[in-house]
Write a protein that holds these residues in place. Structure first.
Motif, PDB file in Angstrom:
ATOM      1  N   GLU A  63      50.010  21.840  43.827  1.00 10.49           N
ATOM      2  CA  GLU A  63      49.938  20.701  44.753  1.00 10.49           C
ATOM      3  C   GLU A  63      50.764  19.533  44.224  1.00 10.49           C
ATOM      4  N   HIS A  64      50.712  19.311  42.925  1.00  7.68           N
ATOM      5  CA  HIS A  64      51.484  18.242  42.290  1.00  7.68           C
ATOM      6  C   HIS A  64      52.977  18.436  42.559  1.00  7.68           C
ATOM      7  N   LEU A  65      53.466  19.637  42.335  1.00  6.12           N
ATOM      8  CA  LEU A  65      54.873  19.946  42.576  1.00  6.12           C
ATOM      9  C   LEU A  65      55.210  19.791  44.050  1.00  6.12           C
ATOM     10  N   PHE A  66      54.370  20.300  44.922  1.00  2.65           N
ATOM     11  CA  PHE A  66      54.612  20.237  46.365  1.00  2.65           C
ATOM     12  C   PHE A  66      54.702  18.794  46.855  1.00  2.65           C
ATOM     13  N   GLN A  67      53.778  17.945  46.419  1.00  7.09           N
ATOM     14  CA  GLN A  67      53.786  16.552  46.858  1.00  7.09           C
ATOM     15  C   GLN A  67      55.030  15.818  46.370  1.00  7.09           C
ATOM     16  N   MET A  68      55.478  16.131  45.166  1.00  7.41           N
ATOM     17  CA  MET A  68      56.656  15.454  44.626  1.00  7.41           C
ATOM     18  C   MET A  68      57.917  15.820  45.402  1.00  7.41           C
ATOM     19  N   MET A  69      57.934  16.996  45.987  1.00  8.85           N
ATOM     20  CA  MET A  69      59.107  17.442  46.730  1.00  8.85           C
ATOM     21  C   MET A  69      59.321  16.664  48.022  1.00  8.85           C
ATOM     22  N   LYS A  70      58.358  15.840  48.401  1.00  7.23           N
ATOM     23  CA  LYS A  70      58.479  15.040  49.620  1.00  7.23           C
ATOM     24  C   LYS A  70      59.413  13.843  49.471  1.00  7.23           C
ATOM     25  N   PHE A  71      59.752  13.493  48.216  1.00  8.06           N
ATOM     26  CA  PHE A  71      60.408  12.208  47.986  1.00  8.06           C
ATOM     27  C   PHE A  71      61.719  12.334  47.212  1.00  8.06           C
ATOM     28  N   LYS A  72      62.614  11.385  47.479  1.00 14.23           N
ATOM     29  CA  LYS A  72      63.912  11.352  46.802  1.00 14.23           C
ATOM     30  C   LYS A  72      64.158  10.041  46.069  1.00 14.23           C
ATOM     31  N   ASP A  73      63.206   9.094  46.197  1.00  9.25           N
ATOM     32  CA  ASP A  73      63.390   7.766  45.609  1.00  9.25           C
ATOM     33  C   ASP A  73      62.553   7.613  44.343  1.00  9.25           C
ATOM     34  N   ALA A  74      63.090   6.901  43.390  1.00  8.32           N
ATOM     35  CA  ALA A  74      62.430   6.748  42.095  1.00  8.32           C
ATOM     36  C   ALA A  74      61.081   6.044  42.198  1.00  8.32           C
ATOM     37  N   GLN A  75      60.976   5.015  43.026  1.00  3.19           N
ATOM     38  CA  GLN A  75      59.743   4.221  43.093  1.00  3.19           C
ATOM     39  C   GLN A  75      58.522   5.074  43.442  1.00  3.19           C
ATOM     40  N   PRO A  76      58.522   5.826  44.552  1.00  5.33           N
ATOM     41  CA  PRO A  76      57.354   6.659  44.818  1.00  5.33           C
ATOM     42  C   PRO A  76      57.180   7.789  43.803  1.00  5.33           C
ATOM     43  N   LEU A  77      58.265   8.361  43.328  1.00  2.00           N
ATOM     44  CA  LEU A  77      58.161   9.478  42.386  1.00  2.00           C
ATOM     45  C   LEU A  77      57.449   9.071  41.101  1.00  2.00           C
ATOM     46  N   PHE A  78      57.813   7.938  40.538  1.00  2.00           N
ATOM     47  CA  PHE A  78      57.196   7.503  39.279  1.00  2.00           C
ATOM     48  C   PHE A  78      55.770   6.993  39.484  1.00  2.00           C
ATOM     49  N   ASP A  79      55.450   6.575  40.712  1.00  2.00           N
ATOM     50  CA  ASP A  79      54.082   6.151  40.998  1.00  2.00           C
ATOM     51  C   ASP A  79      53.172   7.355  41.216  1.00  2.00           C
ATOM     52  N   ILE A  80      53.685   8.388  41.883  1.00  4.91           N
ATOM     53  CA  ILE A  80      52.879   9.554  42.232  1.00  4.91           C
ATOM     54  C   ILE A  80      52.718  10.509  41.053  1.00  4.91           C
ATOM     55  N   TYR A  81      53.738  10.639  40.224  1.00  2.41           N
ATOM     56  CA  TYR A  81      53.733  11.658  39.175  1.00  2.41           C
ATOM     57  C   TYR A  81      52.490  11.597  38.273  1.00  2.41           C
ATOM     58  N   PRO A  82      52.006  10.411  37.852  1.00  8.33           N
ATOM     59  CA  PRO A  82      50.829  10.383  36.955  1.00  8.33           C
ATOM     60  C   PRO A  82      49.495  10.624  37.670  1.00  8.33           C
ATOM     61  N   ALA A  83      49.490  10.681  38.993  1.00  5.15           N
ATOM     62  CA  ALA A  83      48.232  10.764  39.744  1.00  5.15           C
ATOM     63  C   ALA A  83      47.569  12.129  39.588  1.00  5.15           C
TER      64      ALA A  83
END
Length: 218
Positions: free
Chosen positions: A80-100
Motif C-alpha cells: 500500500e505504501h508503494l502504491f500510494q507513492m506512485m500517485k505523485f510526482k512532486d517532492a512536497q507530497p512525496l516527502f510528507d507521505i513517505y514517513p506515514a
C-alpha cells in the motif's frame, strides 16, 4: 521490470477531465479505462478466502501487511505504501507521505490529492500500478507466494461487510440470505489473476512512472 506505455492506447484516449473530477473514488476510472473490471461479481461464501484484518488468517493478502518492498534501493513498508507513492510526482507530497504509517498513509495521500497534486493520468494507469505493486510483492515475499499457492481452488475476496460505504471498487459484502459475497472485488480479482498466472501480471506504465523514486533518493 519496467514497461512503457503508448499514450495513444485506444481505451485510454479519453480526456483527463473525469480523472480530476472525482478525487478519491476510482469506480468511474474503472468504467472508463479498465472496463474488464467494471461491475459486480458473486462468490459462494464457503469457497472464499476473506481479506479482513492484517492479523487474521488471510491478512497477508492485504496491502497493509508489514511486508517491506524495495524498489531501486528505496524501501516501502508494504505494498500500500508503494502504491500510494506512485500517485505523485512532486517532492512536497512525496516527502510528507513517505514517513506515514497505516491508515494515516491513505489520509495523507487523500489530503494531497485534494490539493490537486495527484498525477493527472492516475485514472488511466492506477490498475497497471496495482498490478506492478502486486508483482513486486510476489517476487520479493516468499510467504505471500506460498499463501497464494495454498489458496488455489478458492476465491479471494476483500470482505467489507458492515462498513457504511457500499464497495464500489475494491471489496465485497456478504449477502447472508444467499451466503454469497457480492461486489466489484478489484483487489481479490487481481490477486487471483496473479496466483493463476504464476506471478505474471501484464502492466504498462508511462516513462515517468518511477520518477518518484529518484525524488526520494535526493
Amino acid at each position: 521490470m519496467r514497461r512503457s506505455i503508448n499514450s495513444s492506447r485506444e481505451h485510454k484516449k479519453k480526456s483527463n477531465y473525469r480523472c480530476m473530477a472525482n478525487k478519491h473514488s476510482v469506480a468511474e476510472f474503472i468504467k472508463d479505462f479498465y472496463p474488464q473490471y467494471w461491475g459486480f461479481e458473486s462468490y459462494p461464501a464457503e469457497k472464499c478466502c476473506c481479506i479482513r484484518k492484517v492479523s487474521e488468517e488471510f491478512g497477508i493478502f492485504s496491502n497493509f501487511g508489514t511486508l517491506p518492498l524495495t524498489v531501486e534501493g528505496i524501501t516501502f513498508r508494504n505494498s500500500e505504501h508503494l502504491f500510494q507513492m506512485m500517485k505523485f510526482k512532486d517532492a512536497q507530497p512525496l516527502f510528507d507521505i513517505y514517513p506515514a504509517y497505516g491508515r494515516g498513509l491513505k489520509m495523507k495521500a487523500k489530503s494531497w490529492e485534494g490539493k490537486g497534486f495527484r498525477r493527472d493520468d492516475w485514472g488511466k494507469i492506477f490498475i497497471d500500478c496495482l498490478r506492478y505493486v502486486l508483482t513486486v510483492k510476489y517476487e520479493q515475499i516468499p510467504e505471500f507466494r506460498e499463501a497464494l499457492e495454498q489458496s488455489k481452488g478458492k476465491f479471494i475476496v476483500e470482505d467489507q461487510t458492515g462498513r457504511v460505504k457500499i464497495p464500489d471498487a475494491y471489496g465485497v459484502i456478504l449477502d447472508a440470505e444467499q451466503n454469497i459475497y457480492k461486489g466489484p472485488n478489484l483487489l481479490g480479482r487481481l490477486l487471483m489473476e496473479l496466483r493463476d498466472r504464476q506471478g505474471q501480471l501484464d502492466y504498462q506504465l508511462p516513462d515517468d512512472a518511477f520518477d518518484f523514486i529518484q525524488i526520494l533518493k535526493k
